[in-house]
Design an enzyme around this catalytic site. Structure first.
Site, short mmCIF file in Angstrom:
data_model
loop_
_atom_site.label_atom_id
_atom_site.label_comp_id
_atom_site.label_asym_id
_atom_site.label_seq_id
_atom_site.Cartn_x
_atom_site.Cartn_y
_atom_site.Cartn_z
N ASN A 1 0.84 -1.21 0.00
CA ASN A 1 0.00 0.00 0.00
C ASN A 1 0.87 1.25 0.00
O ASN A 1 0.57 2.22 -0.71
CB ASN A 1 -0.94 0.02 1.21
CG ASN A 1 -2.22 -0.74 0.95
OD1 ASN A 1 -3.12 -0.24 0.27
ND2 ASN A 1 -2.29 -1.96 1.45
N HIS B 1 -8.26 -0.59 7.23
CA HIS B 1 -8.46 -1.92 7.78
C HIS B 1 -9.04 -2.81 6.68
O HIS B 1 -9.97 -2.40 5.99
CB HIS B 1 -9.41 -1.86 8.98
CG HIS B 1 -9.52 -3.17 9.67
ND1 HIS B 1 -8.54 -3.66 10.51
CD2 HIS B 1 -10.46 -4.15 9.59
CE1 HIS B 1 -8.89 -4.86 10.94
NE2 HIS B 1 -10.05 -5.19 10.40
C1 GAR Z 1 -3.22 -4.18 4.36
O1 GAR Z 1 -4.14 -5.09 3.80
C2 GAR Z 1 -3.88 -3.38 5.46
O2 GAR Z 1 -5.25 -3.17 5.26
C3 GAR Z 1 -3.65 -4.28 6.64
O3 GAR Z 1 -2.35 -4.76 6.47
C4 GAR Z 1 -2.10 -4.92 5.08
C5 GAR Z 1 -0.73 -4.37 4.76
O4 GAR Z 1 -0.35 -4.78 3.49
N1 GAR Z 1 -3.83 -3.58 7.89
C6 GAR Z 1 -4.34 -4.16 8.96
O5 GAR Z 1 -4.66 -5.31 8.99
C7 GAR Z 1 -4.48 -3.22 10.16
N2 GAR Z 1 -5.30 -3.83 11.17
P1 GAR Z 1 0.86 -4.08 2.76
O6 GAR Z 1 2.06 -4.09 3.71
O7 GAR Z 1 1.11 -4.93 1.55
O8 GAR Z 1 0.43 -2.69 2.41
#
Ligand code: GAR
Length: 187
Positions: free
Chosen positions: A14, A104
Site C-alpha cells: 500500500n 483496515h
Molecule cells: C493491508 O491489507 C492493510 O489493510 C492491513 O495490512 C495490510 C498491509 O499490506 N492492515 C491491517 O490489517 C491493520 N489492522 P501491505 O504491507 O502490503 O500494504
C-alpha cells in the site's frame, strides 16, 4: 505542498501504491516512511522511491516524543497508517487531531480489534462464511479499529474464495481507494 507520512510494519505494497499515486502530484507528496520494524519491506520501498525513512523502537514510540517531533519538524499534514501494527499512543493522537488515518482490510466494526490484521482478518472472514468483505478507512483513536469511519466499500465473495483470494480482492480495493481518499482529505 501538503506532506504525507506513511507508517507501516511490513511489506508495504500500500505504501508503494500511495507513493506512486502522488509521484507526479504538485500539491501532495509522500515525505517520509516510518516503521517500527527494521527489516520491514516497506523500508526498501522508501529507499527505491527516494523517500526518507525513520525506524523507531517501542521505547521511542511510547515513552519519548521522538516520532512526534520528527513529524512536526517535517511539517507533516497527514499521517497514513498502512499495515502498521502498533497501537498509537494517546499523546501522539492529541498531537495530530484528525490527521491520522488507518486502513483496515474488512468492513468494520466486524473483524476488527487487537490481533486482527492482515491474513488473520481474511481467515476469519472465510471461517464466518461471509458473502462480502471490503475495506474501511477511518480516523485513528486510542483503541484498535474504533475511530470514526471515513470511507467503506465492499466486494462480494463466493464459496470458492480462499483467504488468499479474499486478500487479493481486498488489496485491489485498497490500491484503488486509499490514495483517492487521502487526496480528498488533503484537498
Ligand atoms: C493491508 O491489507 C492493510 O489493510 C492491513 O495490512 C495490510 C498491509 O499490506 N492492515 C491491517 O490489517 C491493520 N489492522 P501491505 O504491507 O502490503 O500494504
Amino acid at each position: 505542498m501538503k506532506r504525507i507520512a506513511i507508517f507501516a510494519s511490513g511489506t508495504g505494497t500500500n505504501a508503494a501504491n500511495i507513493i506512486r499515486y502522488f509521484d507526479d502530484n504538485h500539491d501532495i507528496s509522500v515525505k517520509a516512511v516510518l516503521s517500527n520494524n527494521p527489516t520491514a519491506g516497506v523500508l526498501n520501498v522508501a529507499k527505491e522511491a527516494g523517500v526518507d525513512s525513520l525506524v523507531f523502537t517501542r521505547e521511542e514510540f511510547y515513552e519519548t516524543d521522538k516520532v512526534i517531533r520528527y513529524l512536526l519538524d517535517n511539517q507533516i499534514d497527514l499521517v497514513v497508517l498502512a499495515g502498521f501494527l502498533w497501537l498509537v499512543p494517546e499523546l501522539f493522537i492529541q498531537s495530530f487531531p484528525k490527521k491520522i488515518i488507518n486502513i483496515h482490510p474488512a468492513l468494520l466494526p466486524a473483524f476488527g480489534g487487537k490481533g486482527m490484521y492482515g491474513a488473520r482478518v481474511h481467515q476469519a472472514v472465510k471461517a464466518a462464511n461471509k458473502q462480502e468483505t471490503g475495506i474501511t478507512i477511518h480516523y485513528v483513536n486510542p483503541h484498535y479499529d474504533e475511530g470514526d469511519i471515513i470511507f467503506q466499500t465492499s466486494c462480494s465473495l463466493s464459496d470458492d474464495d480462499t483467504p488468499d483470494t479474499i486478500a487479493a480482492k481486498v488489496h485491489k480495493l485498497e490500491y484503488e481507494f486509499y490514495p483517492k481518499v487521502i487526496g480528498q482529505l488533503l484537498n
